[in-house]
Design an enzyme around this catalytic site. Sequence first.
Site, PDB file in Angstrom:
ATOM      1  N   ASP A 230      -2.137   6.137   1.676  1.00 25.03           N
ATOM      2  CA  ASP A 230      -1.380   6.934   0.700  1.00 25.03           C
ATOM      3  C   ASP A 230      -1.149   8.347   1.221  1.00 25.03           C
ATOM      4  O   ASP A 230      -0.046   8.899   1.120  1.00 25.03           O
ATOM      5  CB  ASP A 230      -2.129   7.006  -0.625  1.00 25.03           C
ATOM      6  CG  ASP A 230      -2.154   5.686  -1.364  1.00 25.03           C
ATOM      7  OD1 ASP A 230      -1.502   4.739  -0.904  1.00 25.03           O
ATOM      8  OD2 ASP A 230      -2.830   5.600  -2.407  1.00 25.03           O
TER       9      ASP A 230
ATOM     10  N   THR B 252      -9.670   5.938  -2.180  1.00 27.58           N
ATOM     11  CA  THR B 252     -10.619   4.876  -1.851  1.00 27.58           C
ATOM     12  C   THR B 252      -9.860   3.770  -1.123  1.00 27.58           C
ATOM     13  O   THR B 252      -8.631   3.768  -1.071  1.00 27.58           O
ATOM     14  CB  THR B 252     -11.295   4.319  -3.119  1.00 27.58           C
ATOM     15  OG1 THR B 252     -10.302   3.717  -3.960  1.00 27.58           O
ATOM     16  CG2 THR B 252     -11.998   5.427  -3.891  1.00 27.58           C
TER      17      THR B 252
ATOM     18  N   GLU C 284      -1.285  13.626  -6.335  1.00 26.78           N
ATOM     19  CA  GLU C 284      -1.374  12.237  -6.794  1.00 26.78           C
ATOM     20  C   GLU C 284      -2.811  11.893  -7.152  1.00 26.78           C
ATOM     21  O   GLU C 284      -3.733  12.092  -6.359  1.00 26.78           O
ATOM     22  CB  GLU C 284      -0.882  11.266  -5.720  1.00 26.78           C
ATOM     23  CG  GLU C 284      -0.847   9.830  -6.241  1.00 26.78           C
ATOM     24  CD  GLU C 284      -0.837   8.780  -5.143  1.00 26.78           C
ATOM     25  OE1 GLU C 284      -1.158   7.612  -5.451  1.00 26.78           O
ATOM     26  OE2 GLU C 284      -0.529   9.121  -3.986  1.00 26.78           O
ATOM     27  N   GLY C 285      -3.000  11.342  -8.338  1.00 31.80           N
ATOM     28  CA  GLY C 285      -4.317  10.935  -8.789  1.00 31.80           C
ATOM     29  C   GLY C 285      -4.733   9.606  -8.185  1.00 31.80           C
ATOM     30  O   GLY C 285      -4.174   9.145  -7.182  1.00 31.80           O
TER      31      GLY C 285
ATOM     32  N   LYS D 159      -3.589  14.485  -2.113  1.00 34.82           N
ATOM     33  CA  LYS D 159      -4.279  13.289  -2.621  1.00 34.82           C
ATOM     34  C   LYS D 159      -5.769  13.628  -2.603  1.00 34.82           C
ATOM     35  O   LYS D 159      -6.461  13.390  -1.608  1.00 34.82           O
ATOM     36  CB  LYS D 159      -3.975  12.085  -1.719  1.00 34.82           C
ATOM     37  CG  LYS D 159      -4.696  10.794  -2.099  1.00 34.82           C
ATOM     38  CD  LYS D 159      -4.021  10.065  -3.229  1.00 34.82           C
ATOM     39  CE  LYS D 159      -4.712   8.738  -3.510  1.00 34.82           C
ATOM     40  NZ  LYS D 159      -4.072   7.992  -4.605  1.00 34.82           N
TER      41      LYS D 159
ATOM     42  N   GLY E 260       2.551   2.155  -8.357  1.00 38.41           N
ATOM     43  CA  GLY E 260       3.626   2.799  -7.606  1.00 38.41           C
ATOM     44  C   GLY E 260       3.562   4.309  -7.617  1.00 38.41           C
ATOM     45  O   GLY E 260       4.572   4.984  -7.345  1.00 38.41           O
ATOM     46  N   LYS E 261       2.383   4.868  -7.908  1.00 33.96           N
ATOM     47  CA  LYS E 261       2.238   6.334  -7.941  1.00 33.96           C
ATOM     48  C   LYS E 261       2.588   6.959  -6.603  1.00 33.96           C
ATOM     49  O   LYS E 261       3.282   7.982  -6.542  1.00 33.96           O
ATOM     50  CB  LYS E 261       0.798   6.724  -8.298  1.00 33.96           C
ATOM     51  CG  LYS E 261       0.348   6.355  -9.680  1.00 33.96           C
ATOM     52  CD  LYS E 261      -1.021   6.928  -9.997  1.00 33.96           C
ATOM     53  CE  LYS E 261      -2.109   6.517  -9.030  1.00 33.96           C
ATOM     54  NZ  LYS E 261      -2.395   5.064  -9.062  1.00 33.96           N
ATOM     55  N   THR E 262       2.093   6.358  -5.525  1.00 31.96           N
ATOM     56  CA  THR E 262       2.316   6.943  -4.197  1.00 31.96           C
ATOM     57  C   THR E 262       3.789   6.911  -3.814  1.00 31.96           C
ATOM     58  O   THR E 262       4.317   7.877  -3.261  1.00 31.96           O
ATOM     59  CB  THR E 262       1.487   6.204  -3.137  1.00 31.96           C
ATOM     60  OG1 THR E 262       0.107   6.195  -3.528  1.00 31.96           O
ATOM     61  CG2 THR E 262       1.607   6.885  -1.784  1.00 31.96           C
TER      62      THR E 262
END
Length: 261
Positions: free
Chosen positions: A79, A66, A140-141, A62, A21-23
Amino acid sequence: MNLNFPKHKGFFITGTDTGIGKTLIAGAIAKILSQTCPEQGRRKGKNTCQTKPWRRRVGVFKPIATGCKKTKKGLVSDDAEFLAYCADSKFCLDVINPVKFNIPAAPFACEKAENIKVDLGKIAVAYKQICKKSDFVIVEGIGGIKVPITKNIDVLGLVKLFNLPVVIVARSKLGTINHTLLTIDAIRRAGLSLAGIIINGYDEKTKDVAEKTNTAIIEKLGKVKIIAVVPFDNKTNMKKFIIGKKVLKALRNIDWLKIKK
């Protein structure tokens, strides 16, 4: 490695795993920050300087994605599209997401499979563009903190380049204690600044003992600040750029500019 990444206000959003849920969290924070700016600011025009309310410019970034979809204009990250929408970004997606791969795998694996190198210099150039026109940045990683980016650098190494305080997004359910404490330990061992943890997807009606107690245990054993516990919200639909009210409510009352690192 010295790529001269600019020092800027913001956060690096990482997670304890992929699909955590990072995005969603990064986009929600960007949306909140870009829409709420109650302070008065002096904004200079060509000939005058007027005091008036102003809208905070939030940059979203970002660096690597991928599993990107193929379009007529090239690869596009879902994303990156979501982040751009949340921040109402004026930058093109190629700047917001400079390095893209089609295969859903770690970037290091994608490098070999797609015969494309991760260009850190390209990432630095794009990030500098965003910083120049942003008051605050949300980066964001990809995946978890130890996901390999190249042969010589993982996400942890990427965080070092940005030199931003880290926010860890963790799940609420069984297994999260181990993953979260390991992530905390890796960040601290690297000498990086840890802003805190966001527990995502909490079931407000849960009867599960693990889910009920995980947050308090992580906070105590990890000696870390739990920034927010974000409940699961079935109204959220990222494909349609919709963030549920429960998600926004859980994050809106936080003073993101004053979180102690």
